[in-house]
Structure formats: structure tokens, C-alpha cells
Enzyme design. Structure first.
Site, PDB file in Angstrom:
ATOM      1  N   ASP A 130       0.845  -1.417   0.041  1.00  0.00           N
ATOM      2  CA  ASP A 130       0.028  -0.077   0.105  1.00  0.00           C
ATOM      3  C   ASP A 130       0.855   1.300  -0.025  1.00  0.00           C
ATOM      4  O   ASP A 130       2.163   1.254   0.069  1.00  0.00           O
ATOM      5  CB  ASP A 130      -1.127  -0.063   1.237  1.00  0.00           C
ATOM      6  CG  ASP A 130      -0.585  -0.376   2.390  1.00  0.00           C
ATOM      7  OD1 ASP A 130       0.814   0.018   2.645  1.00  0.00           O
ATOM      8  OD2 ASP A 130      -1.228  -0.815   3.440  1.00  0.00           O
ATOM      9  N   LYS A 132       2.973   4.441   0.716  1.00  0.00           N
ATOM     10  CA  LYS A 132       3.810   5.099   1.919  1.00  0.00           C
ATOM     11  C   LYS A 132       3.124   6.641   2.319  1.00  0.00           C
ATOM     12  O   LYS A 132       3.464   7.328   1.444  1.00  0.00           O
ATOM     13  CB  LYS A 132       5.151   5.008   1.923  1.00  0.00           C
ATOM     14  CG  LYS A 132       5.890   5.496   2.988  1.00  0.00           C
ATOM     15  CD  LYS A 132       7.528   5.297   3.081  1.00  0.00           C
ATOM     16  CE  LYS A 132       7.964   5.498   4.283  1.00  0.00           C
ATOM     17  NZ  LYS A 132       7.579   6.625   4.775  1.00  0.00           N
ATOM     18  N   ARG A 153       4.017   8.344  17.262  1.00  0.00           N
ATOM     19  CA  ARG A 153       4.910   7.722  17.427  1.00  0.00           C
ATOM     20  C   ARG A 153       6.119   8.111  18.190  1.00  0.00           C
ATOM     21  O   ARG A 153       6.887   7.187  18.908  1.00  0.00           O
ATOM     22  CB  ARG A 153       5.527   7.494  15.793  1.00  0.00           C
ATOM     23  CG  ARG A 153       6.553   6.294  15.924  1.00  0.00           C
ATOM     24  CD  ARG A 153       7.013   6.358  14.383  1.00  0.00           C
ATOM     25  NE  ARG A 153       8.447   6.709  14.271  1.00  0.00           N
ATOM     26  CZ  ARG A 153       9.604   6.057  13.886  1.00  0.00           C
ATOM     27  NH1 ARG A 153       9.309   4.851  13.746  1.00  0.00           N
ATOM     28  NH2 ARG A 153      10.511   6.361  13.890  1.00  0.00           N
ATOM     29  N   GLU A 191      -1.636   6.388  10.180  1.00  0.00           N
ATOM     30  CA  GLU A 191      -1.088   7.617   9.748  1.00  0.00           C
ATOM     31  C   GLU A 191      -2.081   8.785   9.931  1.00  0.00           C
ATOM     32  O   GLU A 191      -3.122   8.524   9.488  1.00  0.00           O
ATOM     33  CB  GLU A 191      -0.515   7.770   8.413  1.00  0.00           C
ATOM     34  CG  GLU A 191       0.742   8.651   8.023  1.00  0.00           C
ATOM     35  CD  GLU A 191       2.036   7.937   8.538  1.00  0.00           C
ATOM     36  OE1 GLU A 191       2.208   6.989   9.048  1.00  0.00           O
ATOM     37  OE2 GLU A 191       3.048   8.740   8.217  1.00  0.00           O
ATOM     38  N   LYS A 310       4.596  -5.549   2.858  1.00  0.00           N
ATOM     39  CA  LYS A 310       4.494  -6.071   4.130  1.00  0.00           C
ATOM     40  C   LYS A 310       4.313  -7.545   3.822  1.00  0.00           C
ATOM     41  O   LYS A 310       3.349  -7.961   3.137  1.00  0.00           O
ATOM     42  CB  LYS A 310       3.344  -5.708   5.054  1.00  0.00           C
ATOM     43  CG  LYS A 310       3.729  -4.540   5.572  1.00  0.00           C
ATOM     44  CD  LYS A 310       2.261  -3.562   6.005  1.00  0.00           C
ATOM     45  CE  LYS A 310       2.394  -2.419   5.274  1.00  0.00           C
ATOM     46  NZ  LYS A 310       1.158  -1.522   5.917  1.00  0.00           N
ATOM     47  N   LYS A 334      10.759   3.703  -1.671  1.00  0.00           N
ATOM     48  CA  LYS A 334      10.711   5.038  -1.842  1.00  0.00           C
ATOM     49  C   LYS A 334      10.639   5.401  -3.369  1.00  0.00           C
ATOM     50  O   LYS A 334      11.424   5.079  -4.419  1.00  0.00           O
ATOM     51  CB  LYS A 334      11.795   5.955  -1.246  1.00  0.00           C
ATOM     52  CG  LYS A 334      11.662   5.643   0.288  1.00  0.00           C
ATOM     53  CD  LYS A 334      10.715   6.327   1.286  1.00  0.00           C
ATOM     54  CE  LYS A 334      11.080   7.870   1.071  1.00  0.00           C
ATOM     55  NZ  LYS A 334      11.835   8.138   2.361  1.00  0.00           N
ATOM     56  N   CYS A 451      -4.136  49.184 -15.658  1.00  0.00           N
ATOM     57  CA  CYS A 451      -2.960  48.192 -16.463  1.00  0.00           C
ATOM     58  C   CYS A 451      -3.850  47.178 -17.344  1.00  0.00           C
ATOM     59  O   CYS A 451      -4.527  46.255 -16.693  1.00  0.00           O
ATOM     60  CB  CYS A 451      -2.233  47.649 -15.475  1.00  0.00           C
ATOM     61  SG  CYS A 451      -1.110  46.452 -16.153  1.00  0.00           S
TER      62      CYS A 451
HETATM   63  S1  IVH Z   1       3.453  -0.310   8.090  1.00  0.00           S
HETATM   64  C1  IVH Z   1       6.120  -2.982  10.600  1.00  0.00           C
HETATM   65  N1  IVH Z   1       2.228   1.057   6.191  1.00  0.00           N
HETATM   66  O1  IVH Z   1       6.080   5.101   7.481  1.00  0.00           O
HETATM   67  C2  IVH Z   1       5.503  -2.061   9.634  1.00  0.00           C
HETATM   68  N2  IVH Z   1       3.576   2.094   7.658  1.00  0.00           N
HETATM   69  O2  IVH Z   1       9.169   5.818   7.544  1.00  0.00           O
HETATM   70  C3  IVH Z   1       4.467  -0.946  10.253  1.00  0.00           C
HETATM   71  N3  IVH Z   1       4.062   4.574   7.117  1.00  0.00           N
HETATM   72  O3  IVH Z   1       7.272   4.569  10.936  1.00  0.00           O
HETATM   73  C4  IVH Z   1       4.277   0.449   9.374  1.00  0.00           C
HETATM   74  N4  IVH Z   1       2.777   4.592   5.577  1.00  0.00           N
HETATM   75  O4  IVH Z   1       4.526   4.846  10.306  1.00  0.00           O
HETATM   76  C5  IVH Z   1       3.123   0.981   7.237  1.00  0.00           C
HETATM   77  N5  IVH Z   1       1.246   2.135   4.337  1.00  0.00           N
HETATM   78  C6  IVH Z   1       2.106   2.370   5.187  1.00  0.00           C
HETATM   79  C7  IVH Z   1       2.747   3.214   5.700  1.00  0.00           C
HETATM   80  C8  IVH Z   1       3.627   3.294   6.869  1.00  0.00           C
HETATM   81  C9  IVH Z   1       3.664   5.173   6.114  1.00  0.00           C
HETATM   82  C10 IVH Z   1       5.253   5.181   8.099  1.00  0.00           C
HETATM   83  C11 IVH Z   1       5.189   4.206   9.216  1.00  0.00           C
HETATM   84  C12 IVH Z   1       6.575   4.208   9.566  1.00  0.00           C
HETATM   85  C13 IVH Z   1       7.236   5.287   8.664  1.00  0.00           C
HETATM   86  C14 IVH Z   1       8.430   4.756   8.193  1.00  0.00           C
END
Ligand code: IVH
EC number: 6.5.1.2
Length: 699
Positions: A130, A132, A153, A191, A310, A334, A451
Site C-alpha cells: 500500500d 507510504k 510515534r 498515519e 509487508k 521510496k 493596467c
Molecule cells: S506499516 C511494521 N504502512 O512510515 C510495519 N507504515 O518511514 C509498520 N508509514 O513509521 C508500518 N505509510 O509509520 C506502514 N502504508 C504504510 C505506511 C507506513 C507510512 C510510516 C510508518 C513508519 C514510517 C517509516
């Protein structure tokens, strides 16, 4: 819940009734919240929603013991905290490792597979993917289905307690949806985001109030969540998207086997989850998914900066565990930042509708994230000086969320010899009159009201999406009409005939007909909000136009409002109010308004209520029986004073105004204890000073 009983005292019976009603109201209010905020499919009017909401507030005030943590009345905020308390996470919130290419992604998968040799491909080739989300991670704890705590967090070990602030986030369930059973305790992670639209209007609001603006939606979300005054958070319209779990304590309940099942439960419980989430089964599919999301990136309502993969199997997840800083079963791929090098051919100056001289970088066309780019914004004089940009420099450009890229700076090693620093012009490039840079402003402005560029832009703005939003009247034609001298003010547009248009080159009969019809449609049915936005009053964008249109019956009413009265309205500060007053004090604007009035373009507003000075602001009034004056006249007077005129008697009615021979409405109003007035009393009320009360909508 207590049973009703013959032997209960009247108080007890009332309490029981209230309890049942409160519980029904909560469910209804939450259901309508969800329909409105998550599904975009409201079933009832704002007014009907307000009525339900107010009834709930009143019952909770009357019976404090019925107040609960999951009541939607918490959503408006109000709690003011002395400081943000911190608390440890029961399970650490890890970050994610990053990969930047399909090679790195495949290496990550291989490493995971090697660490788990007994797991077959059916397990190691199934990844939940999914977007980020570029917001701020947060963890919500639910006990027996009720939200009891929210932690940011923080550093992963310890977070800040933001429970009250998170209760104002309208798309998260304060009580898990469905009938249960629910885990004894469960932590939901996700988030907190601010959508781009909200971010932009927040920054506009902040700017007009002279307060600090935010650099990006993530900062805005963080700043809004970490507020001590949760009333502020409530106004910021944050959202929560859930993507994983923390600690789960659910004795006797079946555990989830896969992450896909977790996501299903989250949805069933009423959470919004990241869009486009799906399983990817091969490296090929994972790469396609990455490309798919990258192509969606700019069209999503919020910012994302990559894809998170994941491992779907939860047992395998647990077996892989964590490194010191990140899970071994999940990774972020990324997006590469979209930067490119190209030559800055020229810095040209555009003159906007308000006379602002905006520098624009004219670039050698270059592909940036799949889009050809030949122009970029340079913002203002200071920005050019800060970057030391010179015409003919090689520059680095970057596209962030927007389609228009930014210039990050020159590549000094590649600077040709002898380039002169850029001199920002101090005269208007269109009309040649001297430009001024006003104290405290970053922009140079052409102050010549006549103008041609300013006039042209204002007319184009008048019919544009941000103005009256007249479909079928393109900028190109407006420009042609102006160039030929036929149109000198936006009012002239409404007098152009089909025949006249057809004498212009490339204007066919059909387009000409559409053009005239679209303007005619706008003339007769434009809303006051669009009309105000179209006028291009400085500092008055669509949001402020909406506020004004809700509170004033028409332009005459707005014209009469003083700076003080204007400043009573939401988000209107001294500058905006001053700018509105200045607009009306300019003769040419008043003349323009008179022309619109004569043309019949004179929309009515006041949808919510009239000015807060209105004697009946926010009140609900109903007329019944034979009145001595036409009912319509009374209706207009009531609305003019800020009231809503109801069609039937209900608990939320404030006044029933009765003439001769009132019917059943009077009986009903009496039974409900509603104030009953005769015509004389009503007229007296109208001339009383306003209560200044505000009809708040929680939705
Ligand atoms: S899963 C063990 N899914 O990005 C996995 N995290 O840079 C737990 N984040 O601290 C996180 N979008 O808070 C997951 N679709 C997404 C996410 C996501 C953003 C955040 C997450 C993590 C950070 C890392």
C-alpha cells in the site's frame, strides 16, 4: 441498560428514556458523520444533523452520568491541556528500511527468504502493498471496542498522548463499528494526514490572519495534532488511515493469519485504510504496483512518498522479527525525487490580476517524472536573489506534489562565464508604469488600476473556475474580446451576442451559442459565493467568499457591514475585513456592481444565517395561522435577521409565530414548551439587538 419498571420514580423513568435516546443519537450522529466525511454521501441536511447533534449535547449536559468517552460530542474538541504528556508504547513502533530500485527490492525479498528457509514460495511471494503515507504515525488503543488512548510515534519507544486531539478526527471510529465481539484491548496503527486541499486552505487562512504558514501537509498535520487546545485540532480536518496493529489482547479470539485479513478487519471496524492496497505475488507485480502508484501520486488527495510492502503471512512476520531499527518483514520502496537539470533560458515577468509581478522561469523543455516541463515558478525577487539565479544558468528543478515544478538552484560548476545577476524590474512590463514593493511584502506590484494585464486577468478570473465558474467561456475567447476592445469589464461579457462572437476568427456557431448560453445561465443562477469569489476582492478567496455568502443576504448587505462586523465571522481578520471595505470604497467597483445589478446578476445568499448581528441569528422560526401581512414578507424579514424558517414544529424550533386561528401547530409547540409569539412580539424581537450566537455545525 436498566429496564423500565412500573415502580420507577418519574426521574428514573426520564433518565431511562434519556439513556435510550442518547445511545440512539450517538449511533445516528456517528452514522451521519461517516456518511458525510468518509463516504461523501450525506443522507440528511446539515440542519437535520445539527438538530441531532444538539439534542445529544443537551442530553449529555442534563445527565452528566450518561457522558462517555466514545460520544461524538468529543469530536468538536474543547479540552485544553497544560502540556503534552508522554507515555511508553507497549510495543515499540519501528521505522521502515528503504529501498530505491527494483534490484534493491528483490535483494530485500531474497534476504527475508534466506532468513526463513522453511517458508515456501506461497508464503514468501505474497506481499501486501500500500502507499507510504507522508504524515505522522499514530497509535490508537481500543478497549472493548472503545477508543481510550492515542499516542504519537515519538521516538518509537515513548509517544505523546494525543487522545483528546485524535477524538476530533472525524474519520476514525470512537467506538469500533459492528456488533463485536471486540478484543479486550487492541492497538491500531496508522498515519494522521492532512489532505492537500485542507493544507492549502489552512495556509491561506493562516496567511490572512498573519500567522505562520506550514511548509508541507505533514508539518501541518503534526502541528495540528500536537495542539494543547484541541478545539484548534478539530478545525484542521485531519484524517487517520489505518495500516497495521500494535499490541493485541484478545483472549479466546481467533488471530489473523494474514495482513490482508487485518486490513479487512480494520475496514469492518470503520477505519479508512490507505487506498489501492493489494497483494503482490511476484517481483514483477511489485514493480508494476510501484509504477502504478507513482502514476497516481499527483492525483491522490494527500501526499505519499513511496510504497510499503509487508509480508502477508503473520506467522512468517513474527518469525522474521526486527533489526535494531526496522522490521525484517516490511520495507518502504521510496519514490525517487523528481529532479532534472535544464537550462534557464529567460526569467520573464507575469502580471497577475492583483498587479503582482511574478517571475517565471522559461526553461529548455525537459522530462520530469514523465511530464515535459518548460516553465517553473520563481515566486519573487528575494527567492531569485537567495538562489542567485541568472538567465542562461543550468538549473536543477524538482516537481513536488504540484504539477508546476520548483527551481532548486543553479549548478554553479556549469555556469557560463559572464552571466549578470538578475535585475528584478521596477516597472510593469505590460503598461510601463512604476511598480512598487510595499513594506512587508515580498511582491512588486503594478499599481495602475487601468493596467491592461490587470484588467485582462481580472476578467479572465471573473469567469474562471475560481470565479463564477462559467463552463464554455474559455480564457482564449475572453482574451480575444478584450484585445478587440469589445470587452473592457467583466460586465461587458454579458452583453456580447452570438452574432458578434461569430465575427471572430475560428468561432463557430455552436461555440458562440454555448458561450452566450453559459453566461446567461451564470447571470440568472450564479450563487452569491461564486459571485463574491469572481469579483477578485484582494484576500478574498473561495473559502472567505463562502463564509460571506453564508452570512449576508446579498451585496447590499455585505456593503453595509463594518470592519468590526466582518471580523466576527470565522477566519476573517483585520486585513481581510479591511480589504473588503476598501473594495466597496472604490468608486469603480461600486459602478461595476451597479452594472451587474442592472444586468440582473445579483445573487442572494445568507444560506446559513444573516450577519451575526442579526436579531434572530441561528434561530428557527415557524409562522402559522392567518397573519395580518403576507407570510412571504415575514419569511424574508426573519431570514434577513438571520433566522431559518422551519416548515413544521419540532423540538429544535425556537419560536412559533401565530396569527388568527392557529391549528394543531400551536398545540404541538405548547406541548414541547416552545416560545409562542404573536405578530407584535415577533416584530419587537426583530428590532432587538442580535444575540451574536453562532449556529455551529459539527459535521
Ligand atoms: S506499516 C511494521 N504502512 O512510515 C510495519 N507504515 O518511514 C509498520 N508509514 O513509521 C508500518 N505509510 O509509520 C506502514 N502504508 C504504510 C505506511 C507506513 C507510512 C510510516 C510508518 C513508519 C514510517 C517509516
Amino acid at each position: 441498560m436498566d429496564q423500565f419498571s412500573l415502580f420507577d420514580s418519574p426521574e428514573k423513568k426520564e433518565h431511562n428514556r434519556a439513556e435510550a435516546r442518547v445511545s440512539w443519537l450517538r449511533r445516528e450522529v456517528e452514522r451521519h458523520n461517516r456518511l458525510y466525511h468518509q463516504l461523501d454521501a450525506p443522507e440528511i441536511t446539515d440542519e437535520a444533523y445539527d438538530a441531532l447533534y444538539r439534542e445529544l449535547v443537551e442530553l449529555e449536559e442534563k445527565f452528566p452520568d450518561l457522558r462517555t468517552l466514545d460520544s461524538p460530542t468529543h469530536r468538536v474538541g474543547g479540552a485544553v491541556l497544560p502540556y503534552l504528556e508522554t507515555r511508553p508504547h507497549r510495543e515499540r513502533m519501528y521505522g521502515l528500511d528503504n529501498v530505491f530500485s527494483s534490484g534493491e527490492w528483490e535483494a530485500f525479498v531474497q534476504k527475508a527468504s534466506r532468513a526463513l528457509p522453511e517458508a515456501g514460495p506461497e508464503i514468501m511471494d505474497s506481499w501486501w502493498a500500500d502507499p507510504k503515507l507522508d504524515g505522522l504515525a499514530c497509535e490508537l488503543a481500543y478497549e472493548n471496542g472503545v477508543m481510550v488512548q492515542a499516542l504519537t510515534r515519538g521516538d518509537g519507544e515513548v509517544g505523546e498522548v494525543v487522545t483528546e486531539a485524535m477524538r476530533t478526527v472525524r474519520n476514525l471510529p470512537l467506538r469500533l463499528a459492528g456488533t463485536g465481539p471486540f478484543p479486550r484491548r487492541i492497538e491500531i496503527r496508522g498515519e494522521v494526514l492532512m489532505f492537500r486541499k485542507e493544507f492549502e486552505s489552512l495556509n491561506r487562512r493562516q496567511e490572512s490572519l498573519g500567522q505562520k504558514t506550514f511548509a508541507n501537509p505533514r508539518n501541518a498535520a503534526a502541528g495540528s495534532l500536537r495542539q494543547l487546545d484541541t478545539g484548534v485540532t478539530a478545525q484542521r480536518k485531519l484524517r487517520f488511515l489505518a495500516y497495521s496493529l500494535g499490541e493485541v489482547d484478545a483472549p479466546g479470539m481467533k488471530d489473523w493469519e494474514t495482513h490482508a485479513q487485518v486490513m479487512e478487519s480494520l475496514t469492518r471496524w470503520g477505519f479508512d485504510t490507505p487506498p489501492e492496497g493489494r497483494l503482490c505475488r511476484t517481483a514483477e507485480e511489485s514493480r508494476e504496483y510501484y509504477e502504478h502508484l507513482e502514476s497516481l501520486r499527483d492525483s491522490l488527495p494527500f501526499e505519499i512518498d513511496g510504497v510499503v510492502y509487508k509480508l502477508n503471512d503473520r506467522e512468517a512476520q513474527a518469525a522474521l522479527g526486527f533489526t535494531a531499527r526496522a522490521p525484517r518483514f516490511a520495507v518502504a520502496w521510496k519514490f525517487t525525487s523528481r529532479k532534472a537539470e535544464t537550462r534557464l533560458k529567460k526569467i520573464s515577468i507575469q502580471v497577475g490580476r492583483t498587479g503582482v509581478l511574478t517571475p517565471v522561469a522559461e526553461l529548455e523543455p525537459v522530462s520530469l517524472g514523465g511530464v515535459m516541463v518548460s516553465r517553473a515558478t520563481l515566486h519573487n525577487e528575494d527567492e531569485i536573489r537567495r538562489l542567485d539565479l541568472r538567465e542562461n544558468d543550468v538549473v536543477v528543478i524538482q516537481r513536488a506534489g504540484d504539477v508546476i515544478p520548483d527551481v532548486l538552484g543553479p549548478v554553479l560548476e556549469k555556469r557560463p562565464e559572464g552571466l549578470a545577476p538578475f535585475e528584478f524590474p521596477h516597472v510593469c512590463p505590460v503598461c510601463g508604469s512604476p511598480a512598487r514593493r510595499l513594506e512587508g511584502e515580498a511582491a512588486w506590484r503594478c499599481l495602475n488600476l487601468a493596467c491592461p494585464a490587470v484588467i485582462m486577468r481580472s476578467i479572465v478570473h471573473f469567469v474562471s473556475k475560481a470565479g463564477l465558474d462559467v463552463d464554455g467561456v474559455g480564457a482564449k475567447w475572453v482574451e480575444a474580446l478584450i484585445a478587440s476592445g469589445r470587452v473592457k469589464s467583466p460586465a461587458d461579457l454579458f452583453t456580447v451576442t452570438r452574432e458578434e462572437l461569430m465575427s471572430y476568427e475560428r468561432m463557430g456557431e455552436v461555440s458562440a451559442g454555448n458561450f452566450v448560453a453559459a453566461l446567461e445561465q451564470a447571470r440568472t443562477s450564479a450563487s452569491l459565493m461564486r459571485f463574491i469569489a469572481a469579483l477578485g476582492i484582494r484576500q478574498v478567496g473561495e473559502q472567505t467568499a463562502r463564509t460571506l455568502a453564508e452570512h449576508f443576504a446579498d451585496m447590499d448587505a455585505l456593503e453595509k457591514a463594518s470592519v468590526e462586523e466582518l471580523m466576527l465571522l470565522p477566519d476573517i481578520g483585520p486585513e481581510v475585513a479591511g480589504s473588503i471595505r476598501a473594495f466597496f470604497e472604490t468608486d469603480s467597483n461600486r459602478e461595476l456592481l451597479e452594472r451587474f445589478r442592472a444586468l440582473g446578476l445579483w445573487p442572494k445568499g445568507g444560506e446559513k444565517s444573516a450577519g451575526r448581528g442579526g436579531a434572530l441569528a441561528g434561530k428557527k422560526v415557524l409562522f402559522t395561522g392567518t397573519l395580518s401581512r403576507p407570510r412571504d414578507e415575514y419569511r424574508r424579514q426573519a431570514e434577513g435577521a438571520g433566522a431559518n424558517v422551519a416548515s413544521s414544529v419540532s423540538k429544535t424550533l425556537d419560536y412559533l409565530v401565530v396569527g388568527a386561528n392557529p391549528g394543531s401547530k400551536l398545540d404541538k409547540a405548547r406541548a414541547l414548551g416552545i416560545a409562542v409569539l404573536d405578530e407584535e412580539a415577533f416584530m419587537a424581537l426583530l428590532s432587538a439587538p442580535g444575540s451574536g450566537e453562532k449556529g455551529g455545525q459539527a459535521g
